[in-house]
Design a protein around this motif. Structure first.
Motif: not given
Length: 68
Positions: A40-43, A48-50
């Motif tokens: 989820r962090r990678f996606e 372009g989100r934090p």
């Protein structure tokens, strides 16, 4: 039948057939949760989100008092 019963059946069958024993239920739960979190962090980074702080940001947005 629950997960423990299935595990016992699989263990018995593996022992009789000379195969390696299956992992106990819940053995890899933390690894699965970590991989989901990392994906989820990678996606988020690709979009372009934090990568961090999404939950707190969403909670603040929902809990912020609305001004009239």
């Amino acid at each position: 039948m629950n997960a423990l019963h299935q595990y016992l059946f699989d263990t018995y069958r593996a022992d009789r057939l000379g195969e390696p024993l299956p992992p106990a239920p819940g053995t890899h739960d933390l690894a699965v949760l970590r991989s989901v979190r990392d994906r989820r962090r990678f996606e988020r980074v690709l979009a372009g989100r934090p990568a961090r702080g999404a939950l707190l940001t969403a909670l603040r947005r929902r809990l912020r008092p609305r001004s009239c």
